[in-house]
Write an enzyme that holds these catalytic residues in place. Structure first.
Site, PDB file in Angstrom:
ATOM      1  N   CYS A 203       0.838  -1.204   0.000  1.00 28.35           N
ATOM      2  CA  CYS A 203       0.000   0.000   0.000  1.00 28.35           C
ATOM      3  C   CYS A 203       0.872   1.254   0.000  1.00 28.35           C
ATOM      4  CB  CYS A 203      -1.011  -0.056   1.136  1.00 28.35           C
ATOM      5  SG  CYS A 203      -2.487   0.893   0.749  1.00 28.35           S
TER       6      CYS A 203
ATOM      7  N   HIS B 190      -3.743  -5.061   0.394  1.00 31.12           N
ATOM      8  CA  HIS B 190      -3.159  -5.621   1.625  1.00 31.12           C
ATOM      9  C   HIS B 190      -3.213  -7.146   1.599  1.00 31.12           C
ATOM     10  CE1 HIS B 190      -2.851  -1.852   4.019  1.00 31.12           C
ATOM     11  NE2 HIS B 190      -3.762  -1.454   3.159  1.00 31.12           N
TER      12      HIS B 190
ATOM     13  N   GLU C  67      -1.684  -9.138   3.376  1.00 29.62           N
ATOM     14  CA  GLU C  67      -1.572  -9.702   4.731  1.00 29.62           C
ATOM     15  C   GLU C  67      -2.931 -10.054   5.355  1.00 29.62           C
ATOM     16  OE1 GLU C  67      -1.056  -6.582   3.862  1.00 29.62           O
ATOM     17  OE2 GLU C  67      -1.486  -5.127   5.453  1.00 29.62           O
TER      18      GLU C  67
HETATM   19  N1  GLN Z   1      -2.002   6.678   2.680  1.00 30.99           N
HETATM   20  C1  GLN Z   1      -2.100   5.899   1.481  1.00 30.99           C
HETATM   21  C2  GLN Z   1      -3.460   6.049   0.814  1.00 30.99           C
HETATM   22  O1  GLN Z   1      -4.420   6.410   1.437  1.00 30.99           O
HETATM   23  C3  GLN Z   1      -1.786   4.448   1.736  1.00 30.99           C
HETATM   24  C4  GLN Z   1      -2.755   3.765   2.635  1.00 30.99           C
HETATM   25  C5  GLN Z   1      -2.272   2.466   3.206  1.00 30.99           C
HETATM   26  O2  GLN Z   1      -1.069   2.211   3.253  1.00 30.99           O
HETATM   27  N2  GLN Z   1      -3.168   1.663   3.724  1.00 30.99           N
HETATM   28  O3  GLN Z   1      -3.587   5.800  -0.349  1.00 30.99           O
END
Ligand code: GLN
Length: 538
Positions: free
Chosen positions: A383, A509, A511
Site C-alpha cells: 500500500c 493488503h 496480509e
Molecule cells: N495513505 C495511502 C493512501 O491512502 C496508503 C494507505 C495504506 O497504506 N493503507 O492511499
C-alpha cells in the site's frame, strides 16, 4: 435449518489475556470436529469502528472482504478458521448507539422512552443473532471486548444474561481470567478469578466454563478451589498456560478439552471424528525450520508490534511454507532519514515497507527502497510501501526530482501518486476509503502471476491514493511494470521491477488474506527470494 448455539467469551481480572486467541482456538476445534463456526467481536468503545483509531491505540485495523474496518482479533479468527468474516462480525457500542439513535430520529420507537434496557440490549442481541439467522453456522462465538466490571461492558453482559434466559442450553459462557503466580509465596492465586466471577454474578451471569490464563500448571487442588468458589464443575476449569506461539493454543485447548466442555454445556452430541492433522503438521514444520532469514519491516508504528499484526503472522505462514523462520527487524522509518541506511539494512535478507498514512517518516522509507532496489535486495511494498516505491523510482530513475504523492505534497510537479477521483469530494474520514475486496487482472509474464498461478485474483484494499496513470508508459519503459490492474476502473494494483531478483509493490493488503491453511502466495514468494539472496551471499 441448523439449531445454532451461541457461545460467549468474556474476560476478567485484566485485559490482554488472549480472549481472541481462545475464541479462535475454540472455533478451530469445533471445525475440526465437523461443526461450522463463526466468531464475532463486540467492542465496548464509542467509536463506530476502529478505522479512525491511531494504530498506537488499538493496533492494526483489519479489513474484511466486504470492506469493514475492524478489530485486529478478526484477523486471528480468519487466520485460524480460514473462514472470511464481515461487518457483522465486529460491532462496537458506537455502532449500536448510532443505529438506535437514527431509529429514534425516524420515529420508529413510536413515542416510547428509548433506554439502555431494552433498546440498546435488544440491538446487541439482534446483532448477535444475525450471524446465526441463516442457519449457516452451528456455533456463533461472541467475544466481548474489555473486562467484566467495566462500565462500558455492562449492556453486553446484560444482553448475554437475557440470551441465556431466552435460549437456555443453546448458550454457554466461557470466562477467561488470570491466575497469577506470586513468586515470593511460590503459589498460584485464585482470588482474582473468584472476584471476577462474583462481578459477573452481580450482573446475573454464571459462567459455565472458566479458562485460566497462567504461567504455571494448575494442580488438582487449584482446579478444585476455582470450581468450588466459582460454582462450576472441575472439568470446566480449563488451564491456558503461556505458549511460545499462538498457533499452539488450539492444541493446548484440545488437551484441556475446552471443545468437549462447550459441547457438553450446550447439549451437543460429541462427534467421534477429529481432523486436526493439518494443524499439527503446520506446527511441526514451524518448529523445525531449515532456513532462517531476517526481513526489515520499515514503518512508523514499529514501537507497537500489534500495528503490523497481520504482516507478522503472514511471515509465519509463508515461512512455514518455505520451511523457514522469518525474523522481523522492526525499523522506524524516521530513524533512517538522512542516515547511512546500510548501517540498519546491511544485514537483512529483504526489505518490506509497510502501509501507512501521512508524511512522517516517508523519506526514510524512500531511502530504504533505494537501498533495496540498487543492491538487488528482495523488496515488498504494501500500500503506502508500494506508493513509496513509485515515488523513489520517479525521483531516482526517471529524474523527477520532486516526485511525490499528493497526500504528502499537494503541489509537487510530478504527482506520481494522486488522489482517486472518487475520493476528492469526501469529507468524512470514517469508512470512506476504497475498502474491501476488488478483482485484479495479472500480466501473464509477471513474477506475481507465477506465484498466484491464476489470471484474475481478488485482494482487500484500504486507501485513498493511487498510481497516476499519466505516468504508466514512462515507468514501464524504464523498467517498472504495472502488472496487476483493477479492470473496470483501470487502477494500478501491482508494480514489479525488471532486472531485479524480487521487487514487488501492491496497492492492496495481502496480509489480510494469509491464513494457516492458505499462506499468501506473495509472502511465500518474497520469503523464497530472501532465502535465495541469503544463499547467494554465503
Ligand atoms: N495513505 C495511502 C493512501 O491512502 C496508503 C494507505 C495504506 O497504506 N493503507 O492511499
Amino acid at each position: 435449518m441448523k439449531n445454532t448455539k451461541y457461545i460467549f467469551v468474556t474476560g476478567g481480572v485484566t485485559s490482554s489475556l488472549g480472549k481472541g486467541i481462545i475464541s479462535a482456538s475454540l472455533a478451530k476445534l469445533l471445525q475440526s470436529r465437523g461443526f461450522s463456526a463463526t466468531i464475532q467481536k463486540l467492542d465496548p468503545y464509542i467509536n463506530v469502528d476502529p478505522g479512525t483509531l491511531n494504530p498506537y491505540e488499538h493496533g492494526e485495523c483489519y479489513v474484511t472482504e466486504d470492506g469493514a474496518e475492524t478489530d485486529l482479533d478478526l484477523g486471528h479468527y480468519e487466520r485460524f478458521s480460514n473462514v472470511p468474516t464481515s461487518q457483522a462480525n465486529n460491532v462496537t457500542t458506537g455502532r449500536i448507539y448510532q443505529y438506535v439513535i437514527n431509529k429514534e430520529r425516524e420515529g420508529s420507537y413510536l413515542g416510547t422512552t428509548v433506554q439502555v434496557i431494552p433498546h440498546i440490549t435488544d440491538e446487541i442481541k439482534r446483532r448477535i443473532k444475525l450471524l446465526g439467522q441463516n442457519g449457516n453456522f452451528d456455533f456463533v462465538i461472541t467475544e466481548i471486548g474489555g473486562t467484566v466490571g467495566d462500565i462500558e461492558s455492562f449492556p453486553f453482559i446484560e444482553a448475554i444474561r437475557q440470551m441465556r434466559w431466552e435460549m437456555g442450553k443453546n448458550c454457554a459462557v466461557v470466562h477467561l481470567t488470570l491466575v497469577p503466580y506470586l513468586a515470593a509465596a511460590g503459589e498460584l492465586k485464585t482470588k482474582p478469578t473468584q472476584h471476577s466471577v462474583k462481578t459477573m454474578l452481580e450482573q446475573g451471569v454464571q459462567p459455565d466454563i472458566i479458562v485460566c490464563r497462567t504461567e504455571h500448571h494448575l494442580n488438582e487442588s487449584i482446579r478444585g478451589k476455582i470450581a468450588q468458589f466459582c460454582n462450576v464443575e472441575v472439568s470446566s476449569v480449563i488451564e491456558s498456560i503461556d505458549a511460545s506461539s499462538i498457533y499452539e493454543v488450539p492444541l493446548l485447548m484440545l488437551e484441556e478439552k475446552l471443545d468437549i466442555e462447550v459441547l457438553r454445556k450446550t447439549q451437543t452430541a460429541i462427534p467421534e471424528k477429529l481432523e486436526i492433522t493439518k494443524w499439527q503438521s503446520f506446527l511441526t514444520r514451524m518448529k523445525n525450520p531449515v532456513y532462517h532469514v531476517t526481513v526489515a519491516l520499515v514503518g512508523k508504528y514499529v514501537e507497537l508490534k500489534d500495528a503490523y499484526k497481520s504482516i507478522h503472522e503472514s511471515f509465519i505462514h509463508g515461512g512455514v511454507a518455505n520451511e523457514c523462520t522469518v525474523k522481523i527487524k522492526y525499523i522506524h522509518s524516521e530513524h533512517l532519514e538522512g542516515q547511512d541506511v546500510e548501517h540498519e539494512l546491511g544485514d537483512v535478507d529483504g526489505v518490506l515497507v509497510a502501509p501507512g498514512f501521512g508524511g512522517r517518516g516517508i523519506e526514510g522509507k524512500i531511502q530504504a527502497i533505494t537501498y533495496a532496489r540498487t543492491r538487488n535486495i528482495p523488496f515488498f511494498g504494501i500500500c503506502l510501501g508500494m506508493q513509496c516505491a513509485v515515488i523513489e523510482f520517479g525521483r531516482n530513475v526517471l529524474g523527477f526530482k520532486d516526485a511525490h504523492s499528493t497526500e504528502m505534497n499537494p503541489r509537487t510537479s510530478h504527482p506520481v501518486i494522486d488522489i482517486m477521483s472518487n475520493q476528492k469530494s469526501i469529507k468524512n474520514l470514517g469508512g470512506t476509503m476504497r475498502l474491501g475486496s476488488y478483482p485484479c487482472k495479472l500480466e501473464p509474464d509477471s513474477k506475481v502471476f507465477g506465484l498466484y498461478k491464476e489470471p484474475l485474483i481478488t485482494e482487500r484494499h484500504r486507501h485513498r491514493f493511487e498510481f497516476n496513470n499519466d505516468y504508466r508508459k514512462e515507468y514501464s519503459k524504464a523498467g517498472m511494470k504495472t502488472v496487476g490492474i483493477y479492470p473496470s476502473e483501470n487502477l494500478v494494483e501491482i508494480i514489479e521491477l525488471d532486472n531485479h531478483p524480487w521487487f514487488v509493490g501492491v496497492q492492496f493488503h495481502p496480509e489480510y488474506k494469509s491464513t494457516v491453511a492458505n499462506p499468501h502466495p506473495l509472502f511465500v514468494g518474497f520469503i523464497e527470494a530472501m532465502i535465495k539472496k541469503q544463499q547467494e551471499r554465503n
